[in-house]
Design a protein around this motif. Structure first.
Motif, PDB file in Angstrom:
ATOM      1  N   ARG A  85       0.724   8.460  -5.716  1.00  0.00           N
ATOM      2  CA  ARG A  85       1.491   9.209  -4.712  1.00  0.00           C
ATOM      3  C   ARG A  85       1.423   8.562  -3.331  1.00  0.00           C
ATOM      4  N   ASN A  86       0.354   7.805  -3.062  1.00  0.00           N
ATOM      5  CA  ASN A  86       0.277   7.104  -1.789  1.00  0.00           C
ATOM      6  C   ASN A  86       1.208   5.902  -1.737  1.00  0.00           C
ATOM      7  N   LEU A  87       1.498   5.367  -2.909  1.00  0.00           N
ATOM      8  CA  LEU A  87       2.312   4.152  -2.964  1.00  0.00           C
ATOM      9  C   LEU A  87       3.802   4.444  -2.844  1.00  0.00           C
ATOM     10  N   LEU A  88       4.290   5.448  -3.539  1.00  0.00           N
ATOM     11  CA  LEU A  88       5.723   5.751  -3.503  1.00  0.00           C
ATOM     12  C   LEU A  88       5.930   7.263  -3.577  1.00  0.00           C
ATOM     13  N   ASP A 106       3.181  -3.660   8.651  1.00  0.00           N
ATOM     14  CA  ASP A 106       4.430  -2.956   8.325  1.00  0.00           C
ATOM     15  C   ASP A 106       5.605  -3.917   8.321  1.00  0.00           C
ATOM     16  N   TRP A 126       1.190   3.044 -10.315  1.00  0.00           N
ATOM     17  CA  TRP A 126       1.885   4.008  -9.475  1.00  0.00           C
ATOM     18  C   TRP A 126       0.934   5.112  -9.032  1.00  0.00           C
ATOM     19  N   GLN A 135       4.563  -0.964   3.819  1.00  0.00           N
ATOM     20  CA  GLN A 135       3.253  -1.219   4.421  1.00  0.00           C
ATOM     21  C   GLN A 135       2.431  -2.038   3.435  1.00  0.00           C
ATOM     22  N   LYS A 141       0.817  -1.217   0.000  1.00  0.00           N
ATOM     23  CA  LYS A 141       0.000   0.000   0.000  1.00  0.00           C
ATOM     24  C   LYS A 141       0.846   1.261   0.000  1.00  0.00           C
ATOM     25  N   LYS A 142       2.034   1.179   0.613  1.00  0.00           N
ATOM     26  CA  LYS A 142       2.854   2.383   0.737  1.00  0.00           C
ATOM     27  C   LYS A 142       4.303   2.001   0.987  1.00  0.00           C
ATOM     28  N   ARG A 144       7.612   4.000   2.412  1.00  0.00           N
ATOM     29  CA  ARG A 144       7.994   5.270   3.030  1.00  0.00           C
ATOM     30  C   ARG A 144       9.405   5.185   3.592  1.00  0.00           C
TER      31      ARG A 144
END
Length: 447
Positions: A272-275, A254, A270, A249, A237-238, A240
């Motif tokens: 913005r929440n993913l990478l 996590d 792709w 995540q 999902k993300k 970070r």
């Protein structure tokens, strides 16, 4: 820090190869895959004596590095080389299958091109090289070889390999070797002869078109069987970063910390929440086209097909105004693809040429395909087997202006040390291209 300091998101062939090579070098990697299987579009399936390929159908072996890799994973002895007849390929012209010339004598006598078209090719060594790095495949071929080669050689080839149109694709990025050949030698003809020794030095070997007894997915199975930390059904999902560490995540929570992350995910997923990418970067990446494609597997009794189907298959030029892009003679290519006394055909519909056809349902597509196969290869009865696979987004097209996309990848990586963007959207779409990328990336992260 965790013992697993490298994370790989996406178990396509690039990610799998990187994971395997990292393990070989003593590096642990956690591999996250959103599906319950690995391999991405590389999928093989057996159904009542029929062996089907849902994605890539063959592997063209021409590099020593890829050959060594197949040996290292224990597949070298299991490879199945395509039938010798596969060197015979057809192009549709005026509604008939015409064999592609394979020798100088054939090239002179072939009805595929007119005398004017053949003489035009002889001018190629005297055509000036381009100063335009953004030239399309169509522009390059038309300029160097003429309209007939574009219409009845490159156009169907692009449709068959890339499911796209030559007018849309960048020459420098889709066929970098040919582009560089022109830049270095000023001619494709001179470059073909003059560059032989150089290609051997770069690890080129005699070409083999191959698969495996159980299909290309045997390649995927051989790699995954040797990996320890493949996490299936983990949709990421993300990604970070906190300080120097990366965290993943997924649907299961996590994971991390990691020093490095390899991101092997199709561009259309792709966000913005993913990478960590900026909106303008995602806008640029969003311009990359993945044309829709339908793949139809049809099985016939041999007695119900008039054409002997010797060879690799046929491709359809756009000028022929047919609905199918082409077909593979799958049961001629490799043994064990169809029950005895049966043919298996793999037909492609849609792509960048006619994207509106690809999403049609199986019944409608079958009617379209059967009407055209009847005229092309003399099918006289309904198929005894059928399977339809729809890819809403098939192969990424390296469009004219793709430099801006590549610059975007580089910008994201430079701004986020430890993040590596890898897949068929970069440096080649073929399976061998992706294998080489995975090996190279693992070498880089292990040094």
């Amino acid at each position: 820090m965790s013992d697993n300091k490298i994370a790989i998101v996406g178990a396509g062939i690039t990610g799998l190869t990187a994971a395997w090579n990292l393990k070989k070098k003593g590096k642990n990697a956690d591999l996250f895959e959103q599906h319950g299987y690995a391999g991405g579009s590389i999928r093989s399936e057996k159904q009542n004596g029929w062996l089907l390929e849902y994605g890539p159908n063959t592997l063209l072996l021409k590099d020593r590095q890829v050959a060594d890799f197949l040996g290292d994973i224990g597949l070298w002895e299991d490879r199945v080389i395509a039938n010798a007849e596969s060197s015979k390929r057809y192009i549709v012209k005026n509604g008939e299958l015409v064999a592609v010339p394979t020798s100088l004598v054939d090239a002179i006598s072939t009805p595929l091109f007119s005398t004017t078209g053949k003489l035009r090719v002889l001018k190629e060594p005297f055509i000036s090289k381009t100063a335009n790095p953004g030239e399309s495949v169509a522009g390059f071929v038309k300029r160097r070889l003429g309209n007939e080669i574009l219409d009845y050689a490159l156009n169907p080839f692009i449709a068959g390999i890339y499911a796209n149109q030559p007018e849309k694709l960048s020459m420098r990025h889709t066929f970098p070797a040919m582009y560089e050949m022109e830049q270095k030698y000023g001619s494709l003809i001179w470059g073909t002869f003059a560059g032989r020794n150089e290609r051997k030095k770069k690890g080129r070997i005699s070409r083999e078109l191959l698969s495996f007894d159980q299909g290309l997915h045997q390649l995927i199975d051989s790699i995954t069987d040797q990996l320890d930390d493949v996490h299936y059904n983990h949709e990421v999902k993300k990604i970070r970063k906190s300080g120097k560490d990366w965290f993943i995540q997924s649907t299961f929570g996590d994971h991390g910390p990691y020093d490095q992350v390899i991101f092997n995910v199709p561009l259309y997923k792709w966000n913005r929440n993913l990478l960590p990418a900026e909106p303008h970067e995602l806008d640029e990446i969003g311009k990359v086209e993945y044309p829709p494609l339908s793949v139809m597997h049809l099985g016939f009794k041999k007695e119900d097909v008039n054409h002997p189907l010797e060879g690799f298959g046929f491709l359809v030029p756009e000028k022929e105004k047919l609905s199918i892009l082409g077909a593979l003679f799958s049961s001629t290519l490799f043994p064990g693809r169809a029950p005895q006394d049966h043919h298996l055909l793999t037909i492609f519909i849609g792509g960048g040429r006619q994207p509106e056809l690809a999403p049609k349902d199986s019944t409608e597509l079958l009617e379209i395909v059967m009407n055209e196969l009847t005229g092309l290869i003399g099918v006289s009865e309904k198929p005894v087997f059928k399977e339809h696979v729809f890819w809403p987004r098939a192969i990424p097209g390296y469009h004219v202006g793709y430099d801006r996309v590549l610059d975007t990848f580089q910008s994201i990586e430079e701004r986020n040390p430890g993040l590596h963007l890898a897949g068929n959207f970069r440096d080649g779409v073929s399976v061998p291209d992706c294998i080489k990328k995975g090996i190279a990336l693992a070498d880089k992260l292990s040094s």
